[in-house]
Design an enzyme around this catalytic site. Sequence first.
Site, PDB file in Angstrom:
ATOM      1  N   GLU A 124       6.791  19.660   2.154  1.00  0.00           N
ATOM      2  CA  GLU A 124       8.163  20.128   1.941  1.00  0.00           C
ATOM      3  C   GLU A 124       9.107  19.771   3.083  1.00  0.00           C
ATOM      4  O   GLU A 124      10.307  19.589   2.900  1.00  0.00           O
ATOM      5  CB  GLU A 124       8.178  21.654   1.736  1.00  0.00           C
ATOM      6  CG  GLU A 124       7.496  22.146   0.483  1.00  0.00           C
ATOM      7  CD  GLU A 124       6.005  22.368   0.694  1.00  0.00           C
ATOM      8  OE1 GLU A 124       5.520  22.084   1.814  1.00  0.00           O
ATOM      9  OE2 GLU A 124       5.332  22.815  -0.248  1.00  0.00           O
ATOM     10  N   ASP A 160      25.000 -14.227  18.670  1.00  0.00           N
ATOM     11  CA  ASP A 160      25.978 -15.217  19.080  1.00  0.00           C
ATOM     12  C   ASP A 160      25.918 -15.302  20.607  1.00  0.00           C
ATOM     13  O   ASP A 160      25.377 -14.414  21.268  1.00  0.00           O
ATOM     14  CB  ASP A 160      27.371 -14.790  18.607  1.00  0.00           C
ATOM     15  CG  ASP A 160      28.430 -15.825  18.919  1.00  0.00           C
ATOM     16  OD1 ASP A 160      28.096 -17.026  18.955  1.00  0.00           O
ATOM     17  OD2 ASP A 160      29.580 -15.433  19.140  1.00  0.00           O
TER      18      ASP A 160
END
Length: 872
Positions: A304, A346
């Site tokens: 649960e 980059d």
Amino acid sequence: MKKKENPERRNEVEKTLLELSGLDQKALFERYQTDEYGLDPVQAADRLEEYGRNIIDFGNEKNLAVRIKDALINPFNVVLLVVAMITFVTDVVMAEEPSFATFIMLVAVIIISATISFIQEEKSNNAAKKLQGMITNKLDVIRNDVEMEVEIEEIVPGDIVKLASGDMIPGDVRFIETKDLFIDQSQLTGESNPVEKFTTTETNVGVTDLANIGFMGSNIVSGSAKAIILTTGGDTYFGSMAKSLNSYEEKSAFEKNLDSVSKLLIRFMLITVPVIFIANFITKGSWLQSLMFGITIAVGIMPEMLPVIMNSSLARGAINMSKKKTIVKRLGAIQTFGEMDVFCTDKTGTLTQDEIILEKYMDVMGREDKRVLRHAFLNSYFQTGLKNLMDVAIINRAEKEELSFLKEAYIREDEIPFDFSRRRMSVVLKDKNGKRQLITKGAVEEILSICSFIEIDGEVKDISDELIANAKKIAEENNLEGIRVIAVAQKNNVHGVDVFGVQDESDMVLIGFVGFLDPPKESAGTAIDALKKNGVRTVVLTGDSEGVAINICGRLGISTEMTLTGAKVEAMSDEELSEACKKCDIFSKLSPYQKQRVVKMFQANGHTVGYMGDGINDSLPLKQADIGISVDNAVDIAKEVADIILLEKDLMVLDEGVVEGRSTFANMSKYLKMSVSGNFGNMFSVLIASIFLPFLPMLPVHILVQNLLNDFAQLGMPFDHVESKYIEQPKKWDLGGIKGFMVSFGLLSTVLDVLCFLVLWFVFGYNNPDMAGYFQCGWFMFGVISQTMVIHTIRTPKIPFINDRASVQLTLSTLAVIAVTLIIGFTGVSTLFDLPTMPLSYMLWLAILMVVYMIFAQIMKVIYIKRHKDWY
């Protein structure tokens, strides 16, 4: 689940846009009570109040009720809710003596689980919102004939805006001036190629084909424009589609894996529960009692607290990252960070200091020549597009060299904006004597391709292969020194041309080069080394030249043995590129689409890929990557598609994010393995007991309380520390491994449960229905304490308590549960749960059973590690 869109509303917006696209400029201005000088501040304020802020409600900004519902509704809570309703009917409505205990217990579990999940999610969201408040997206707006920066959210219909490369279109607009304007509107149309826009349009075309209309949600790829805002926010075409566009948001890898685990447990429950029901019905004879027991077992199988532990772990990771000035836009990105094994980035502004300095200005022979700086300055200063860091460096250097007077000596007549296919841009200038010239700067090879002439010592000559080779040699020599070189060209015979385009960039005269230094960040090398130690390979995807990329990467410790340029990538098949990605760490001179393709190839090779970038050319790979990372000063579109935004440029945050993600994964993995193995073992124990015992081994309320206590014992798990050895390599969910762990440790749990049964049956004599309560209490205590103690074995590959100790939070949560269990079993509190009080002599046997369990669990762990070479 798909949300309904309003087609009537969408058709209404389309009709309005079709009508507005056909109006002449005068009628358009009259309709919006504006002109080319823009609105005045009072008009703008009134319209902001009338139309509201320029925001589209995607349904992502959830109100309090929706956030509570999301915390409450998940597969496990739904099962519990169904069981609670059945329990209410059988134990309260149908029972002769109504008992609310089981029903209240189930409801309490649901409420507590949802409350903890809600609180953790709110903490994470509040931390992210606090940081997001530090980021603003602004746009150039003309108001009262004054150009000013205005936040995109405050732009209103009738505003006149100036748009350039990298800008997101802030609403539906009608273009009133354009210059080589190309727009990416793939989010609306699915068309991957940029679309050119003009000030006029054809009639009888679809709304997305209107050439003079730009749509909110698209962005400027290249060129520049001036436009009038037609609609904003929810009134835009994009706004009318918002619900449908948001309906099919793809699940992350983390969410898919969590769904797989949930389905595994639910399938296990659907198989096991009927078997236990039938076994109990055959041996006990009561179908109602057997049904209730079977349903309770279904609850026992469900972990649960899984959503709570998962959300708490992810939220804690997000909060920890927020302390490092990092915004986590998507909570699941924390765990994806931990999975990442290839980090693509980059170069400019990410690995480098982002403080570009103009180091050289030289003629075609490599000698210093101020005239080259003069022409580069004129190009950079008079272009109206997005000025990049090289433009800024050129302008700053020219001002130091006292060339600022040129600003007044020329006027700009036209320009040909930069785009990523041409890799150059041009301006057309006229001096006070009426002389016009076209000045172009850009990548060396692209400039050489349009030059027919070359200037040497003031003399213009026809260009030759030998002179081209010499020019390339000069550029390459500088590149290898880490100096990025761009070429400058010009021509004077541009009279008689009114509108300039790409075709005019021909027969140019090459006059020289400008060279820039952008040294690597101090933290870049350290961060790349740290990522490498943690099993993450760094790959550079740059639009820069090969020589500069090699120089910078070599200084940062990135392998330079193999490099590929965009031209080579373009010529490769997917199979060839996929093979090359296994060896190549430097890709240079890439277009945005080539960057995206390389990222996709790494993913096809089975890698989890992160991508970091801040420019227009990074938006496609950012979106393609499993986790996109950008920075605060990135262009709008890059920040929009990123999952994580760094507010500070310390790259060590990346390694910290990887470690945080893996720690989060490890703690979630611990909980999951403990829960599924414990519950699996309990179900087999129940099945054995159901067959051989003349009474139920535990009542439904006992199983519920036991399950609740076992889960609460693990609430400290998100705060537990993880062995450094086990966060050195990327981790992914392995459903097969979870199944194997579940069976191995589940069966061990069953064996020890059976041993407990034998002690209770033969040693204590709890072997008939009259003594059933004592048997149930004894197994209840053993079940809770054994599952709590084994937490300390499973949480570490080392010997628990001796070589490694749990965090304070986890230690306290387990001690608290053990204490509560002992109080229930050995005091009168047991009567609250329909249990008798156990004799104190059972405590000794309980301790013996615990020692045996811990020893066998440790042995099983050693065997598992040897077999699987890993623990988490």
